[in-house]
Every structure is written in C-alpha cells, then in structure tokens.
Design an enzyme around this catalytic site. Structure first.
Site, mmCIF file in Angstrom:
data_model
loop_
_atom_site.group_PDB
_atom_site.id
_atom_site.type_symbol
_atom_site.label_atom_id
_atom_site.label_comp_id
_atom_site.label_asym_id
_atom_site.label_seq_id
_atom_site.Cartn_x
_atom_site.Cartn_y
_atom_site.Cartn_z
ATOM 1 N N ASP A 47 3.738 -50.228 -18.285
ATOM 2 C CA ASP A 47 2.875 -50.442 -17.115
ATOM 3 C C ASP A 47 1.693 -51.396 -17.306
ATOM 4 O O ASP A 47 0.969 -51.287 -18.295
ATOM 5 C CB ASP A 47 2.231 -49.116 -16.692
ATOM 6 C CG ASP A 47 3.210 -47.976 -16.646
ATOM 7 O OD1 ASP A 47 4.416 -48.198 -16.765
ATOM 8 O OD2 ASP A 47 2.739 -46.844 -16.491
ATOM 9 N N ARG A 167 -1.589 -37.448 -14.647
ATOM 10 C CA ARG A 167 -1.906 -38.734 -15.265
ATOM 11 C C ARG A 167 -2.022 -39.918 -14.300
ATOM 12 O O ARG A 167 -1.755 -39.818 -13.122
ATOM 13 C CB ARG A 167 -0.861 -39.067 -16.321
ATOM 14 C CG ARG A 167 0.565 -39.163 -15.801
ATOM 15 C CD ARG A 167 1.471 -39.616 -16.955
ATOM 16 N NE ARG A 167 2.847 -39.723 -16.568
ATOM 17 C CZ ARG A 167 3.759 -38.775 -16.738
ATOM 18 N NH1 ARG A 167 3.419 -37.634 -17.297
ATOM 19 N NH2 ARG A 167 5.005 -38.968 -16.347
HETATM 20 C C1 FRU Z 1 4.963 -44.897 -16.159
HETATM 21 C C2 FRU Z 1 4.426 -44.011 -17.255
HETATM 22 C C3 FRU Z 1 3.097 -43.407 -16.861
HETATM 23 C C4 FRU Z 1 2.447 -43.117 -18.178
HETATM 24 C C5 FRU Z 1 2.922 -44.278 -19.016
HETATM 25 C C6 FRU Z 1 3.126 -43.920 -20.446
HETATM 26 O O1 FRU Z 1 5.805 -45.903 -16.566
HETATM 27 O O2 FRU Z 1 5.354 -43.000 -17.572
HETATM 28 O O3 FRU Z 1 3.187 -42.306 -16.017
HETATM 29 O O4 FRU Z 1 1.054 -43.064 -18.090
HETATM 30 O O5 FRU Z 1 4.146 -44.718 -18.451
HETATM 31 O O6 FRU Z 1 3.416 -45.045 -21.205
#
Ligand code: FRU
Length: 479
Positions: A47, A167
C-alpha cells in the site's frame, strides 16, 4: 568442511532475512521495471501510505509498505519516495522501523498547520497502525524536517485496538478537529480528535452494506466539493478496500456515496445500499488513497497496482510491485441518475503524452476514438503471439480487457482473467486512453466514467496494435 560451513551461514542469513530470491541483475535492468510508475528500488512494496503534498517546496511525498529484507511481504516498514511531477520518483529510504510496539502497517500523514499536537507548527504527523502478535493499535510519529525523518511519539499507542483487525487510519481535518477513518474487520469506524493524540469514537458504518466477501481495509472519507465536475450539493465518498471479495477475485476498492453530518456517514440512495460500487474495474488497483493537501482542492489518488491473490508471485526479480499513475477523483451522474465516482489521469499524468508516433513503444499512451454505434475490438500483441484483447460492446454497454493470453500467467492460477467495466454513460463516440508500461495497462474512459487497471507480463513488449471499429493515435511517453 569449510565450504559446508559457509553454505550453512549463507542459508542461515537467507532464512534470517526471510529472503526467498536473490537479485541476479541490477534492479533497474529488469524487463518488467516500470518506466513511469513508482516502484520500490528493491524488495517488497504494498500500500501507498501517508501521502501528502508540500505546497511550498512543490514536492509530492509518498510513503509505502515496505519489507527491506525480501521481495515478499514480511516485517513492515514505511519507506519514502518524493516527486516533483508524480512521474519521476526519488528514493529517500526508510522513515519508520518496527519497534517494541510492533511492525508499521498502513496509515496516513497530515500537515499540522496549527500545531494541534504540540510537535511544532507545520509538523508532519504520521498516523499508522502498529501490528503485533496479539493485536493492532494506532501510533503517531512526527517530522519537523518536512517529512524526511520521523520520531515516534513517546506516548504511543494513541488508540488501542479492541478487535483483531483494527487498522489503516486515514486522518483528515473536519472543520475544527481531526477525523480518523479506521478499518475494523468488515466495518469502518470514525474517531475524532483535537490533537491527534486523544481519540473519541463517533460511529461505525458498513453493516449489511456493499461487498462483504473479505476483510475491509484502507478506508478514506472524501469530501467531494470543489473538485472537477462540481455538483451543487456537497457529497462524501467513503473508499473501502476489500480483500478478498473484489469483482474479479481477490482484492479491489469499493466505495459508498453519502452524507457526513460530523458524526455519522449515511449512504444516500436506495441503489447505493444494495449495489457494490468499484473504483476500478481491473484486478490491480488496491488500497487507493489521496494525497493530503493536494493543490487546488483536487483529490489526487494513487493505488497499489497489484492484487493479494498473486502479489508475492509476480515474475519480477529484485523488486515487487508498482503504483498506479496518479488519478483525479470526482463525482458524476450516470445515465440512470445515479452518482458515481469517476477517475481521470491527473494532469501530471497527462503530461507524459509525448510526440505522436507510428510504432507502438514499449511504454506509451494510446488514444482510441471508438464509434459508439458498433462494437470495437482492440488487440495489443507481440511477435510471439502474446496479446491483450479489449472489446467495446455497445449493446451490453461494457468495455472489457482479456489478459488470458497476454504473456506469463503461469505464476498463479488467479492471474489469467477478463475484466469488464460498465460504460455508465452512452456516447456517440467513446474516447479511451491506454497507459502502457512494461508490466501494466491502465485503460480510462477519457472523461473518467470508468477505469481498468491490469498487470501483464509479455515475454517481449507488445509492438502491434489493431483496432476494429475505431481509430488510434499512439504517443511516446515524455520523460
Ligand atoms: C492492505 C493491508 C493493510 C495493512 C497492510 C499491511 O493491503 O493488508 O490493511 O495495513 O496491508 O502491509
């Protein structure tokens, strides 16, 4: 004996770092390294995080989920890149490292113009999830050098989780306080704060609404005023990534259109309550976020150009993943009077359009003009017979892209796919833009009614373009 000892050490080092692949070439030499999309210098990325625009310096800041030890997901850090034009990116290194509170998951950053947090006027404050074995909590860190280095706040965490998935805080300024959207299993929670340190629960959204085929992640509440195609009454859009449960399998970004009263988000129309709406109709645009403080009130977004179904298996060597081109988001009304979220390539992305050329370059832009009274078939292919077939179906009112014969699809049985977008607006002539890079094709309705992002891994670049039912102009990329 000596040899086997070294072999053991090498193996131990690989195991310790979690490395599953050794780079065999210089990272920039890879055939699938994008020319004009942001990629990590080496190793793993997912992300985009904490994106903001520094107006005084004219610099776009992009942080991202990064594992510096391997080309697969692992202990997450925030790495940093900057750009003056959203095309050329400079790698700035890692800014947030795992600590005793956990690894560093996704989140956002704001410019604290009024020093509400007490870290200094115009401090950049990052708000992110710390993930540990037993749960997820929200922490903050501040930067007083414009976002190039961060100090975690000694009072972390600032918001403790009460459920397993808790999160991806995206924070915005809501009139006279900070507002956080947070993904909590299959709902979004809203929290308010005067100072980024103390958070009060406001409300939850999402029960029985939209797609629920997987966990909800990376939410963002967008205020849709003062942007392209101004619509008189102010509306809000809630972006919610979902994994799995996307329209073509795996991960995708859905959205809801509604009203925000300072406490609750309420979906606006009956149709919005039953229908899942998607930001992108391809397989490879996930966890899309906008830049905080984008110029002129624009909503400039970047997404992670991958899909959790196969992200860790993509056939690159020294690095994995790339982000989409920058897009501006806006609202429009479709032919049935329903509001939709549109995306057009941002003006910074359009600046890529170089000189018109006869030959299909390995990284270029194609502008299609398709006759709205008949179907069109567009085929990109190479001398190996690998091809991507696109189809405008005027009766079904769809645009589709088939990558089942596009090149290497062998690394995952979920990769070969045909994706389909509704056209939403009937036109006499359809203008379609194709952004082609070394491992991706992004197709846009030129007026933004739909977008479609798909990765492709041809064994050599596509060098033929065949268009039936319309015309094409081909442009080099101007970089
Ligand atoms: C989305 C995700 C988020 C998390 C991150 C962990 O792609 O799963 O929810 O914060 O990637 O790398």
């Amino acid at each position: 004996m000596r040899k086997s000892f070294f072999a053991f050490c090498a193996l131990a080092l690989l195991t310790f770092t979690g490395c599953t692949q050794k780079p065999s070439m210089h990272p920039t030499d890879e055939p699938f390294r994008s020319v004009y999309h942001h990629t990590p210098e080496a190793n793993w990325m997912n992300d985009p995080n904490g994106m903001f625009y520094d107006e005084a310096a004219g610099v776009w800041h992009l942080y991202y989920q990064h594992n510096p030890y391997a080309t697969v997901w692992g202990p997450m850090h925030w790495a940093h890149s900057t750009s003056k034009d959203l095309i050329h990116w400079e790698h700035q290194g890692i800014v947030l490292y795992p600590d005793s509170l956990g690894t560093i998951f996704s989140g956002s950053a704001v410019i604290d113009k009024n020093n509400t947090a007490g870290f200094g006027e115009n401090a950049i404050v990052a708000i992110y999830t710390q993930s540990e074995k037993i749960g997820q909590n929200q922490s903050i860190a501040y930067s007083t050098d414009g976002g190039y280095s961060f100090t975690p706040y000694e009072g972390n965490p600032v918001l403790m989780g009460d459920i397993a998935d808790f999160r991806d805080p995206k924070v915005t300024w809501d009139g006279d306080h900070w507002l956080m959207t947070l993904a909590c299993q299959q709902e979004i929670r809203f929290y308010a704060s005067p100072n980024l340190k103390e958070w009060t629960y406001l409300s939850s959204f999402g029960k029985d609404l939209g797609a629920h085929g997987g966990v909800w992640e990376c939410p963002e509440l967008l205020k849709m005023s003062n942007v392209k195609s101004q619509i008189s009454n102010e509306k809000y859009v809630l972006l919610v990534s979902i994994n799995p449960g996307g329209p073509f399998g795996g991960s995708a970004t859905q959205y809801f259109i509604g009203d925000w009263d300072g406490k609750e988000f309420v979906v606006e129309s009956q149709k919005s309550k039953v229908e899942s709406k998607w930001l992108d109709y391809g397989k490879d645009n996930y966890s899309s976020f906008t830049f905080h403080n984008s110029p002129d009130g624009r909503l400039v977004a970047l997404g992670w150009m991958s899909n959790w179904q196969y992200a860790c298996q993509l056939p690159t060597v020294a690095f994995r993943s790339q982000n989409t081109v920058a897009r501006d988001l806006f609202l429009f009304l479709d032919d049935e009077g329903e509001y939709r979220l549109g995306s057009v390539p941002s003006k910074e992305t359009m600046a890529l359009k170089g000189a018109e050329t006869k030959y299909l370059p390995d990284a270029g832009i194609v502008e299609l003009t398709l006759d709205g009274s008949q179907d069109a078939l567009i085929t990109l292919s190479n001398d190996k017979g690998e091809k991507v077939v696109m189809n405008l179906d005027v009766h079904r009112r769809t645009f589709s892209m088939d990558r089942t014969a596009s090149g290497d699809c062998s690394f995952s049985h979920d990769f070969a796919a045909r994706t389909v977008a509704p056209l939403f607006i009937k036109r006499d002539t359809y203008k379609v833009l194709l952004f082609i890079d070394h491992c991706s094709i992004e197709a846009f309705d030129a007026d933004g009614a739909w977008a479609m992002t798909n990765l492709v891994f041809p064994s050599e670049p596509y060098n033929h373009l065949d268009v039936q039912g319309g015309e094409a102009k081909i442009y080099n990329v101007n970089i």
